[in-house]
Write a protein that holds these residues in place. Structure first.
Motif, PDB file in Angstrom:
ATOM      1  N   GLU A 352       0.830  -1.201   0.000  1.00 31.09           N
ATOM      2  CA  GLU A 352       0.000   0.000   0.000  1.00 31.09           C
ATOM      3  C   GLU A 352       0.866   1.254   0.000  1.00 31.09           C
ATOM      4  O   GLU A 352       0.588   2.219  -0.715  1.00 31.09           O
ATOM      5  N   ARG A 355       2.358   1.662  -3.367  1.00 23.91           N
ATOM      6  CA  ARG A 355       1.366   2.136  -4.328  1.00 23.91           C
ATOM      7  C   ARG A 355       1.116   3.636  -4.145  1.00 23.91           C
ATOM      8  O   ARG A 355       0.997   4.386  -5.121  1.00 23.91           O
ATOM      9  N   GLU A 356       1.045   4.078  -2.880  1.00 26.43           N
ATOM     10  CA  GLU A 356       0.853   5.498  -2.611  1.00 26.43           C
ATOM     11  C   GLU A 356       2.037   6.317  -3.122  1.00 26.43           C
ATOM     12  O   GLU A 356       1.862   7.379  -3.736  1.00 26.43           O
ATOM     13  N   THR A 357       3.252   5.806  -2.867  1.00 26.95           N
ATOM     14  CA  THR A 357       4.447   6.508  -3.324  1.00 26.95           C
ATOM     15  C   THR A 357       4.520   6.540  -4.842  1.00 26.95           C
ATOM     16  O   THR A 357       4.862   7.566  -5.449  1.00 26.95           O
ATOM     17  N   SER A 359       1.995   6.339  -6.890  1.00 27.25           N
ATOM     18  CA  SER A 359       0.953   7.247  -7.365  1.00 27.25           C
ATOM     19  C   SER A 359       1.413   8.696  -7.246  1.00 27.25           C
ATOM     20  O   SER A 359       1.196   9.511  -8.159  1.00 27.25           O
TER      21      SER A 359
END
Length: 562
Positions: A352, A355-357, A359
């Motif tokens: 997660e 994925r945030e990084t 994005s």
């Protein structure tokens, strides 16, 4: 030699055979040979052997002789107080039955000797230090087989000699089984860390859980903070496709209880538990009988640098459903699943964060290219189209996923140096003069300096991006700019982006000319192949165009408004 004289020899022979049986470390082989020997000693027609499971207080049907139909019952379990075998276990003494068929203690519904007409039976409890290990039953033996004390003594010596070996073999088998499960768990955990793609990660976790625990299905529920409920992201087992994307309100069901409290819950009969959320079975078509549910507790993760750390928290829960052997979940099952869930929660949380990084990184790239478009409105969307064309060419060339990812970023940033080019040059509606063109030709250098000055060249994700920025205006014959590189001195990324850049420039609207027809643009590229452009990259673009993966500016606008 008289019968009396034969007895010591018979005793010695039986003990020797018992010693040979005891030499086996394979439990099934040991039990099989023991039953054969007892049937031989008692001159019986058939026999069965049960082992006692102290954890569940059950008898496990292990061996059958003389009844082919009874072999189908091997592995079945009975409450330890069932039938004549249970009676022997409770009373801790061997006994003889004259008429099995009419004995009220005989458990007929089990059908272990269904095809035999039963008469006599002898039942022997297997005891070790006054604790039950199992039960042996032999059927249709002559009533005279056990007339003398010598025969009873022989059976007592035999079973006493071998019961210790049975227990040793069982413990050894259990140890081997546990070792194999622990090895499997270690292997599973090592495999979990090889991907950060969430759906693939969740699928692996659930498939591994089904394998490790031998259950019909397993599922992962993650907290959806936006909708304040729990969503089933993935499920393992044969009904996987039918049960994905189900939702449960926060706090509802056994899974909701586990996520809210952080407790591990085992329910071996869900119909008797008021927390069971029956609607899930109704929606999925899956019939849940037993459930092992554990929280997914992500630990505190130290990120380092200025980011500090991410606090630990429960991110969801994992379920294992319906053991395939029909037995309750064991303490070992619980420990293994808790260990798997703990490791899975850590990797899911890392995925997660990644994925945030990722994005954020992608959005920053898009923001930078958007800034370029704002400075040069005549080329709006150019960076995105060149990126798409470059990736299409790379796919035709068979680049790896990692290379395609790098190429996507590199090509999107190829004109980032235009940020330093004065607006009066970028926005000039007519042709540039020599000085203006000389300044424009510096944008590849400016782009390289932009990456370097902002520390972006140090990032692994951009380790090859600089070549696309710096070399996309170089030519194979050395007449390009800004460095005048030739042939193989120009990187593959530089050669790919050069072709994609020119194709978009030719087929897009400019203030000083309309877009060139696609056929003419392709012909121009082909004429320049070998001198200006890499022929392989030109052919790859033409193949991608024929597959429909490359659309011009006008074609994209038509698709968008259709």
């Amino acid at each position: 030699m008289t019968n009396r004289e034969m007895r010591p020899q018979r005793f010695l022979e039986i003990i020797q055979r018992a010693n040979q049986i005891a030499a086996s470390t394979q439990l099934d082989d040991l039990l099989d040979r023991l039953l054969d020997l007892i049937i031989e000693i008692t001159a019986s027609e058939a026999g069965t052997l049960y082992l006692y499971d102290a954890t569940t207080d059950e008898l496990i049907f292990k061996v059958v002789k003389g009844s082919p139909a009874g072999e189908a019952l091997i592995g079945r379990r009975l409450p330890a107080n069932t039938g004549l075998a249970g009676y022997a276990l409770q009373h801790r003494q061997p006994f003889f039955v004259e008429d099995v068929a009419n004995d009220p203690r005989w458990y007929r519904s089990f059908g272990e000797m269904g095809e035999l007409t039963l008469h006599t039976m002898f039942c022997i409890p297997l005891m070790l230090r006054a604790e039950p290990v199992g039960v042996v039953q032999v059927f249709n033996l002559p009533s005279t087989s056990l007339d003398g004390q010598d025969e009873m003594l022989l059976l007592e010596v035999l079973t006493s000699r071998l019961v210790t070996e049975i227990e040793k073999a069982r413990l050894l088998e259990e140890t081997r089984r546990r070792e194999l499960r622990q090895q499997a768990l270690v292997e599973i955990i090592s495999q979990l860390t090889t991907t950060l793609e969430r759906d693939e990660l969740l699928r692996r976790i659930m498939n591994y859980a089904c394998e490790l625990l031998a259950v019909e299905a397993a599922s992962i529920w993650l907290i959806d903070h936006k909708q304040n409920d729990l969503v089933l992201h993935i499920a393992g087992g044969k009904d996987q496709d039918r049960v994905e994307s189900l939702r449960v309100p926060r706090g509802q069901g056994i899974i909701g209880y586990v996520i809210e409290t952080g407790e591990t819950v085992v329910v071996n009969d869900v119909q008797r538990d008021h927390r069971f959320y029956k609607r899930l079975d109704q929606q999925s078509g899956f019939q849940t009988r037993a459930i092992l549910c554990v929280p997914l507790r992500a630990p505190r993760i130290v990120l380092g640098g200025e980011r500090g750390e991410v606090e630990g928290r429960i991110i969801g829960g994992a379920q294992a459903l319906n053991p395939r052997n029909g037995q309750p979940f064991s303490a070992e099952d619980i420990t293994l699943f808790q260990t798997l869930a703990s490791q899975a929660a850590t990797v899911i949380r890392l995925a997660e964060l990644y994925r945030e990084t990722d994005s954020l990184f992608t959005r920053m790239i898009e923001a930078i290219t958007g800034a370029i478009d704002l400075k040069d409105p005549y080329t709006r969307g150019h960076s995105q189209r060149v990126s798409d064309f470059s990736v299409a060419i790379g796919q035709e060339l068979g680049l790896s996923h990692e290379q395609l990812y790098q190429l996507r970023i590199a090509s999107k940033l190829h004109d980032v140096g235009k940020i330093r080019v004065p607006d009066h040059i970028l926005k000039k509606p007519g042709r540039l003069d020599d000085n203006e063109f000389a300044e424009m030709r510096q944008h590849p250098v400016y782009g390289l300096e932009f990456l370097r000055d902002n520390g972006l060249l140090e990032l692994d994700l951009l380790r090859e991006s600089w070549t696309a920025l710096a070399q996309h205006h170089e030519r194979l014959d050395g007449r390009g700019y800004p460095f005048g590189l030739k042939g193989e001195d120009i990187s593959l990324f530089g050669r790919i982006v050069a072709v994609a850049d020119v194709f978009d420039a030719l087929t897009s609207h400019r203030p000083y000319r309309p877009p060139m027809p696609v056929e003419e643009a392709l012909e121009l590229l082909q004429r320049g192949a070998g001198t200006e452009f890499d022929p392989i990259c030109v052919e790859a673009l033409i193949r991608a165009r024929s597959r429909g993966t490359i659309l011009t500016q006008d074609e994209r606008e038509k698709v968008a408004t259709a």
